[in-house]
Design an enzyme around this catalytic site. Sequence first.
Site, PDB file in Angstrom:
ATOM      1  N   LYS A 140      -4.081   6.154   9.047  1.00 42.83           N
ATOM      2  CA  LYS A 140      -5.096   6.786   8.200  1.00 42.83           C
ATOM      3  C   LYS A 140      -5.934   7.675   9.111  1.00 42.83           C
ATOM      4  CE  LYS A 140      -7.768   5.264   4.249  1.00 42.83           C
ATOM      5  NZ  LYS A 140      -8.403   4.126   3.596  1.00 42.83           N
ATOM      6  N   SER A 182     -12.433  -2.734   0.767  1.00 39.17           N
ATOM      7  CA  SER A 182     -12.619  -2.029   2.034  1.00 39.17           C
ATOM      8  C   SER A 182     -14.035  -1.489   2.125  1.00 39.17           C
ATOM      9  CB  SER A 182     -11.645  -0.858   2.153  1.00 39.17           C
ATOM     10  OG  SER A 182     -10.334  -1.320   2.298  1.00 39.17           O
ATOM     11  N   ARG A 186       0.871  -1.177   0.000  1.00 36.03           N
ATOM     12  CA  ARG A 186       0.000   0.000   0.000  1.00 36.03           C
ATOM     13  C   ARG A 186       0.907   1.225   0.000  1.00 36.03           C
ATOM     14  NH1 ARG A 186      -2.239   3.544   3.852  1.00 36.03           N
ATOM     15  NH2 ARG A 186      -4.348   4.182   3.349  1.00 36.03           N
TER      16      ARG A 186
END
Length: 182
Positions: A106, A77, A8
């Site tokens: 995040k 997600s 990611r």
Amino acid sequence: GAKTIQLRDKLSSKRELLPIAQKLRNLCAEHNVLFIMNDYLDLALAADADGLHLGQDDLPIKIARKLLPMDKILGCSTTSIDQAVAAQAQGADYIAVGSIYPTPSKERAKVVGLDRLRDVRQAVTLPLVAIGGITKDNVAEVMTAGANAVAVISAILQAKNIEVAARQIVDKIEAHREQIDR
């Protein structure tokens, strides 16, 4: 002890990411670990990743499922029951639910909590991966709430010893599963 590694990276260019993805794919294959590419179908295909993980603002699951070979894993997600049900209907192989807790990885992530995880568990049959703020101290309660697996970033990458941190979480998951199997 990790069974899956996801690449990611929202900052690097795809040109920069491709050789990293290829090296990670080879390293994962050597250790019998799944390699999942986040967001980018083209990089997943180019690196021969084991799968692709998409968010709500990425390529739609239905389209990705058509383009991704059937032997590749497709995850999505979600933050709501409706999103999870739609992902299952459109061909996802697993559903990520979260953020379960606040997370430094995040900071703007919507925290949905354990109750949402339980609700999604009731609504879908696919494996659930809990994401967001999961640590060795809360992983057992996350598994109890219905997760089949967890995704962690900060709890491992911010640890003094990454291997020890990963092992501690894996050990807690395995102990939880043994307890349930009894």
